[in-house]
Scaffold this motif. Structure first.
Motif, PDB file in Angstrom:
ATOM      1  N   GLY A 114       3.232  -5.440  -5.605  1.00  0.00           N
ATOM      2  CA  GLY A 114       1.935  -5.901  -6.104  1.00  0.00           C
ATOM      3  C   GLY A 114       1.209  -6.798  -5.123  1.00  0.00           C
ATOM      4  O   GLY A 114      -0.010  -6.722  -4.979  1.00  0.00           O
ATOM      5  N   ARG A 115       1.967  -7.642  -4.411  1.00  0.00           N
ATOM      6  CA  ARG A 115       1.350  -8.580  -3.479  1.00  0.00           C
ATOM      7  C   ARG A 115       0.731  -7.890  -2.264  1.00  0.00           C
ATOM      8  O   ARG A 115      -0.026  -8.499  -1.516  1.00  0.00           O
ATOM      9  N   ASP A 116       1.074  -6.610  -2.062  1.00  0.00           N
ATOM     10  CA  ASP A 116       0.498  -5.851  -0.944  1.00  0.00           C
ATOM     11  C   ASP A 116      -0.857  -5.251  -1.298  1.00  0.00           C
ATOM     12  O   ASP A 116      -1.539  -4.712  -0.425  1.00  0.00           O
ATOM     13  N   LEU A 117      -1.214  -5.301  -2.587  1.00  0.00           N
ATOM     14  CA  LEU A 117      -2.423  -4.622  -3.051  1.00  0.00           C
ATOM     15  C   LEU A 117      -3.442  -5.627  -3.569  1.00  0.00           C
ATOM     16  O   LEU A 117      -3.094  -6.713  -4.040  1.00  0.00           O
ATOM     17  N   VAL A 118      -4.702  -5.217  -3.507  1.00  0.00           N
ATOM     18  CA  VAL A 118      -5.783  -6.058  -4.014  1.00  0.00           C
ATOM     19  C   VAL A 118      -6.902  -5.134  -4.499  1.00  0.00           C
ATOM     20  O   VAL A 118      -7.046  -4.010  -3.999  1.00  0.00           O
ATOM     21  N   ILE A 119      -7.658  -5.595  -5.482  1.00  0.00           N
ATOM     22  CA  ILE A 119      -8.828  -4.826  -5.909  1.00  0.00           C
ATOM     23  C   ILE A 119     -10.028  -5.292  -5.080  1.00  0.00           C
ATOM     24  O   ILE A 119     -10.374  -6.485  -5.068  1.00  0.00           O
ATOM     25  N   HIS A 120     -10.632  -4.346  -4.382  1.00  0.00           N
ATOM     26  CA  HIS A 120     -11.759  -4.671  -3.500  1.00  0.00           C
ATOM     27  C   HIS A 120     -12.905  -3.702  -3.798  1.00  0.00           C
ATOM     28  O   HIS A 120     -12.724  -2.480  -3.709  1.00  0.00           O
ATOM     29  N   ASP A 121     -14.042  -4.244  -4.195  1.00  0.00           N
ATOM     30  CA  ASP A 121     -15.199  -3.420  -4.583  1.00  0.00           C
ATOM     31  C   ASP A 121     -14.826  -2.411  -5.665  1.00  0.00           C
ATOM     32  O   ASP A 121     -15.340  -1.272  -5.684  1.00  0.00           O
ATOM     33  N   PHE A 126      -8.194  -3.718   4.978  1.00  0.00           N
ATOM     34  CA  PHE A 126      -7.928  -3.032   3.715  1.00  0.00           C
ATOM     35  C   PHE A 126      -7.942  -1.514   3.893  1.00  0.00           C
ATOM     36  O   PHE A 126      -8.811  -0.966   4.584  1.00  0.00           O
ATOM     37  N   GLN A 127      -6.980  -0.839   3.240  1.00  0.00           N
ATOM     38  CA  GLN A 127      -6.967   0.623   3.203  1.00  0.00           C
ATOM     39  C   GLN A 127      -6.908   1.064   1.749  1.00  0.00           C
ATOM     40  O   GLN A 127      -6.038   0.639   0.988  1.00  0.00           O
ATOM     41  N   ARG A 128      -7.841   1.911   1.352  1.00  0.00           N
ATOM     42  CA  ARG A 128      -7.912   2.346  -0.046  1.00  0.00           C
ATOM     43  C   ARG A 128      -6.667   3.159  -0.421  1.00  0.00           C
ATOM     44  O   ARG A 128      -6.197   3.987   0.361  1.00  0.00           O
ATOM     45  N   VAL A 129      -6.163   2.921  -1.638  1.00  0.00           N
ATOM     46  CA  VAL A 129      -5.050   3.692  -2.197  1.00  0.00           C
ATOM     47  C   VAL A 129      -5.587   4.488  -3.382  1.00  0.00           C
ATOM     48  O   VAL A 129      -6.231   3.933  -4.275  1.00  0.00           O
ATOM     49  N   ASP A 130      -5.319   5.786  -3.392  1.00  0.00           N
ATOM     50  CA  ASP A 130      -5.896   6.652  -4.418  1.00  0.00           C
ATOM     51  C   ASP A 130      -4.926   6.972  -5.551  1.00  0.00           C
ATOM     52  O   ASP A 130      -5.340   7.230  -6.678  1.00  0.00           O
ATOM     53  N   VAL A 131      -3.646   6.999  -5.230  1.00  0.00           N
ATOM     54  CA  VAL A 131      -2.643   7.358  -6.249  1.00  0.00           C
ATOM     55  C   VAL A 131      -1.445   6.419  -6.097  1.00  0.00           C
ATOM     56  O   VAL A 131      -0.930   6.233  -4.991  1.00  0.00           O
ATOM     57  N   LEU A 132      -1.007   5.868  -7.217  1.00  0.00           N
ATOM     58  CA  LEU A 132       0.186   5.015  -7.211  1.00  0.00           C
ATOM     59  C   LEU A 132       1.253   5.642  -8.097  1.00  0.00           C
ATOM     60  O   LEU A 132       1.004   5.921  -9.279  1.00  0.00           O
ATOM     61  N   TYR A 133       2.423   5.909  -7.498  1.00  0.00           N
ATOM     62  CA  TYR A 133       3.587   6.238  -8.324  1.00  0.00           C
ATOM     63  C   TYR A 133       4.207   4.895  -8.657  1.00  0.00           C
ATOM     64  O   TYR A 133       4.935   4.314  -7.867  1.00  0.00           O
ATOM     65  N   ARG A 134       3.875   4.405  -9.818  1.00  0.00           N
ATOM     66  CA  ARG A 134       4.259   3.028 -10.143  1.00  0.00           C
ATOM     67  C   ARG A 134       5.617   3.013 -10.827  1.00  0.00           C
ATOM     68  O   ARG A 134       5.865   3.773 -11.760  1.00  0.00           O
ATOM     69  N   ARG A 135       6.473   2.127 -10.345  1.00  0.00           N
ATOM     70  CA  ARG A 135       7.788   1.950 -10.956  1.00  0.00           C
ATOM     71  C   ARG A 135       7.902   0.554 -11.564  1.00  0.00           C
ATOM     72  O   ARG A 135       8.980  -0.032 -11.614  1.00  0.00           O
ATOM     73  N   ILE A 136       6.774   0.038 -12.022  1.00  0.00           N
ATOM     74  CA  ILE A 136       6.701  -1.244 -12.720  1.00  0.00           C
ATOM     75  C   ILE A 136       6.301  -0.966 -14.160  1.00  0.00           C
ATOM     76  O   ILE A 136       5.401  -0.172 -14.421  1.00  0.00           O
ATOM     77  N   ASP A 137       6.978  -1.606 -15.097  1.00  0.00           N
ATOM     78  CA  ASP A 137       6.664  -1.408 -16.512  1.00  0.00           C
ATOM     79  C   ASP A 137       5.251  -1.877 -16.833  1.00  0.00           C
ATOM     80  O   ASP A 137       4.694  -2.762 -16.158  1.00  0.00           O
ATOM     81  N   PHE A 169     -12.036  -0.847  -6.071  1.00  0.00           N
ATOM     82  CA  PHE A 169     -11.006   0.106  -5.658  1.00  0.00           C
ATOM     83  C   PHE A 169      -9.700  -0.631  -5.347  1.00  0.00           C
ATOM     84  O   PHE A 169      -9.712  -1.817  -5.001  1.00  0.00           O
ATOM     85  N   VAL A 170      -8.605   0.090  -5.453  1.00  0.00           N
ATOM     86  CA  VAL A 170      -7.309  -0.484  -5.098  1.00  0.00           C
ATOM     87  C   VAL A 170      -7.128  -0.337  -3.595  1.00  0.00           C
ATOM     88  O   VAL A 170      -7.232   0.772  -3.049  1.00  0.00           O
ATOM     89  N   CYS A 171      -6.839  -1.451  -2.951  1.00  0.00           N
ATOM     90  CA  CYS A 171      -6.685  -1.418  -1.492  1.00  0.00           C
ATOM     91  C   CYS A 171      -5.354  -2.054  -1.088  1.00  0.00           C
ATOM     92  O   CYS A 171      -4.869  -2.978  -1.725  1.00  0.00           O
ATOM     93  N   MET A 172      -4.839  -1.529  -0.004  1.00  0.00           N
ATOM     94  CA  MET A 172      -3.582  -2.006   0.551  1.00  0.00           C
ATOM     95  C   MET A 172      -3.890  -2.868   1.774  1.00  0.00           C
ATOM     96  O   MET A 172      -4.711  -2.480   2.613  1.00  0.00           O
ATOM     97  N   ARG A 173      -3.214  -3.999   1.836  1.00  0.00           N
ATOM     98  CA  ARG A 173      -3.409  -4.849   3.009  1.00  0.00           C
ATOM     99  C   ARG A 173      -2.665  -4.245   4.194  1.00  0.00           C
ATOM    100  O   ARG A 173      -1.462  -3.972   4.094  1.00  0.00           O
ATOM    101  N   THR A 174      -3.347  -4.063   5.288  1.00  0.00           N
ATOM    102  CA  THR A 174      -2.703  -3.551   6.504  1.00  0.00           C
ATOM    103  C   THR A 174      -3.115  -4.428   7.677  1.00  0.00           C
ATOM    104  O   THR A 174      -4.009  -5.283   7.549  1.00  0.00           O
ATOM    105  N   THR A 175      -2.483  -4.221   8.800  1.00  0.00           N
ATOM    106  CA  THR A 175      -2.836  -5.016   9.986  1.00  0.00           C
ATOM    107  C   THR A 175      -4.242  -4.703  10.481  1.00  0.00           C
ATOM    108  O   THR A 175      -4.817  -5.439  11.277  1.00  0.00           O
ATOM    109  N   LYS A 176      -4.800  -3.578   9.986  1.00  0.00           N
ATOM    110  CA  LYS A 176      -6.143  -3.190  10.400  1.00  0.00           C
ATOM    111  C   LYS A 176      -7.175  -3.454   9.300  1.00  0.00           C
ATOM    112  O   LYS A 176      -8.287  -2.951   9.354  1.00  0.00           O
TER     113      LYS A 176
END
Length: 498
Positions: A262-269, A280-291, A271-278
């Motif tokens: 969860g700490r790797d992701l953030v909602i930006h505008d 934010f990168q948008r994430v379109d599909v999450l196979y979530r293993r969190i209840d 959309f769900v985005c992943m923090r990367t060294t470059k």
């Protein structure tokens, strides 16, 4: 499992005692079951010391590969190696064909039920499922009312537990619709078996399983919001202390996608985005293993540190897809399970191909009365527990334990069901330097996207403790490879190539 050096010559099936249980490989006349003839013949031809050496090699491979699971509350260390037994389970083509049809039927009905529950609730209005069962279900999520997941599918990945009783009948024991685990062990068991007994494997016309990660990835891509040609997919894990963390990392690696917390992701505008060294990168599909409870502190538990604030709003707006959809847990509440055969009839107008284990719902006065009077004969389960926790196996329990559960049932009857104690089928398992029967169940895995795909076989879990009926790895269970025999050589061709 055996760690001693090979010695005596006892590893043969002559004199193997089925002890009046249904055995998965050997019938009541000491003959191989259909499909198991070649397996038993070839193992009989091997010297004992070679069988034991191959078993030990398989165990060492598991150790080197780090195939583990975590046990909560174990002060001997949280990370364990999954025990493995070299003798596979065999399923003949005709039996698998019926199971496959039954599982597809069941998952269709369960998805229709979930969609109905979060929209019109017709099945409740028609009194097929009592309204009180729905209103009192801890897994019902008001936040999901009115949501329309892609293609109307809520549960994309399912692990359904099957057991066989003494007369050979296979029952559905329970449906795991939230975050079903164990498929990584299926794939690793197959990998090890192909190395341990390659000549036997090649000759047995076994149907493939190693294409599962590719099929899972295709499913996740299918769920992506419209207009995205090359969606970004990620596996969302609670982290290293989760019991199935090994599986989360394994599946991400096999699919070639990111493993995120969860700490790797953030909602930006929005959309769900992943923090990367470059950036934010948008994430379109999450196979979530969190209840559900922990996936978004804004929508569910405020104190969750595992999820992503605002994730549910992005999901509701169609800006990210989640598998499985939030809210699917309503259909694997163990009390709701008691109504699945009625769901199949209600939504599909069909009889259930694979029956439920007969189930008593303790909320019902008459059924509760019967349960309390027969606790020494029944298995009692809590509605929302898993992993072998929160259950009483009456015939094996002490009087004190039965009294404790009687109190729990009377205090909160909605939370408990009870079932007859089945004589679970057994299978030859290497114990020390001989074969002994051990009880097993089977968890096939089902993927639901454009079509429904059932992975041939699944995870055969073994209760390694003598006489135990509890197969969960957290309770001393291990696993075996499961071989579904192809009805033609072509069915296993891709396996030979993989």
């Amino acid at each position: 499992m055996n760690q001693s050096q090979p010695n005596a010559s006892q590893l043969h099936f002559r004199g193997y005692d089925t002890k009046d249980f249904f055995d998965e490989l050997i019938d009541e006349h000491d003959k191989p079951r259909p499909g198991a003839e070649l397996l038993l013949q070839r193992i009989e031809e091997l010297p004992d010391d070679e069988i034991l050496q191959r078993q030990q090699m398989a165990e060492r491979s598991l150790f080197r590969m780090g195939i583990t699971f975590n046990v909560y509350g174990d002060n001997q260390g949280v990370e364990k190696i999954m025990p493995f037994d070299l003798v596979p389970r065999i399923i003949a083509p005709e039996e698998w064909s019926r199971l496959e049809r039954g599982l597809k039927q069941r998952i269709r009905a369960l998805n229709l039920f979930i969609d109905d529950i979060y929209h019109d609730q017709k099945i409740v209005k028609d009194k097929v499922v009592p309204e009180v069962m729905l209103k009192s279900a801890k897994s019902f999520r008001e936040q999901c009312i009115g949501i329309n997941p892609p293609a109307g599918i809520w549960c994309h990945i399912t692990g359904t537990d099957l057991v066989r009783d003494k007369d050979g009948t296979i029952y559905v024991l329970e449906d795991n619709l939230r975050c079903p685990s164990g498929v990584s062990y299926v794939l690793q068991n197959r990998f090890i078996m192909k190395r341990s007994l390659p000549w036997l494997f090649d000759a047995s016309n076994v149907r493939p399983v190693l294409d599962y990660p590719g099929r899972l990835f295709q499913l996740l891509e299918y769920l992506a919001p419209e207009g995205i040609e090359s969606p970004t997919v990620a596996v969302l894990t609670p982290g290293v202390f989760n019991s199935a963390y090994y599986e989360h990392s394994f599946l991400a690696q096999q699919m070639g996608v990111e493993l995120v917390e969860g700490r790797d992701l953030v909602i930006h505008d929005g959309f769900v985005c992943m923090r990367t060294t470059k950036g934010f990168q948008r994430v379109d599909v999450l196979y979530r293993r969190i209840d559900d409870d922990f996936i978004d502190p804004k929508a569910f538990r405020e104190d969750s540190m595992l999820g992503v604030p605002g994730l549910m709003e992005a999901y509701r707006n169609g800006r990210v897809a989640l598998a499985n959809a939030p809210g699917t847990g309503i259909a694997d509440d163990k009390v709701i399970y008691a109504y699945v055969e009625k769901m199949i009839k209600y939504y599909l107008d069909e009889e259930a191909i694979i029956p439920n284990v007969p189930t008593y719902v303790c909320y019902d006065d008459k059924e509760r009365e019967y349960v309390l009077a027969n606790l020494d004969k029944l298995v009692v389960k809590a509605a929302n527990e898993a992993g072998g926790y929160g259950m009483l196996i009456g015939p094996h329990a002490t009087e004190e334990e039965r009294e404790k559960f009687a109190g729990l049932i009377q205090e909160n009857p909605r939370n408990y069901i009870a079932q007859p104690t089945l004589s679970l089928s057994r299978i030859p398992t290497i114990v020390e330097d001989k074969f002994e029967g051990r009880h097993v169940d089977l968890r096939p895995y089902i993927l639901y996207s454009e079509d429904i795909f059932v992975l041939p076989g699944g995870l055969t879990r073994v209760a390694l403790k003598k006489g135990s009926l509890v197969v969960n790895s957290s309770q001393g269970g291990g696993s075996k490879d499961t071989w579904v025999i192809g009805s033609s050589p072509q069915q296993s061709q891709s396996q030979q190539q993989s």
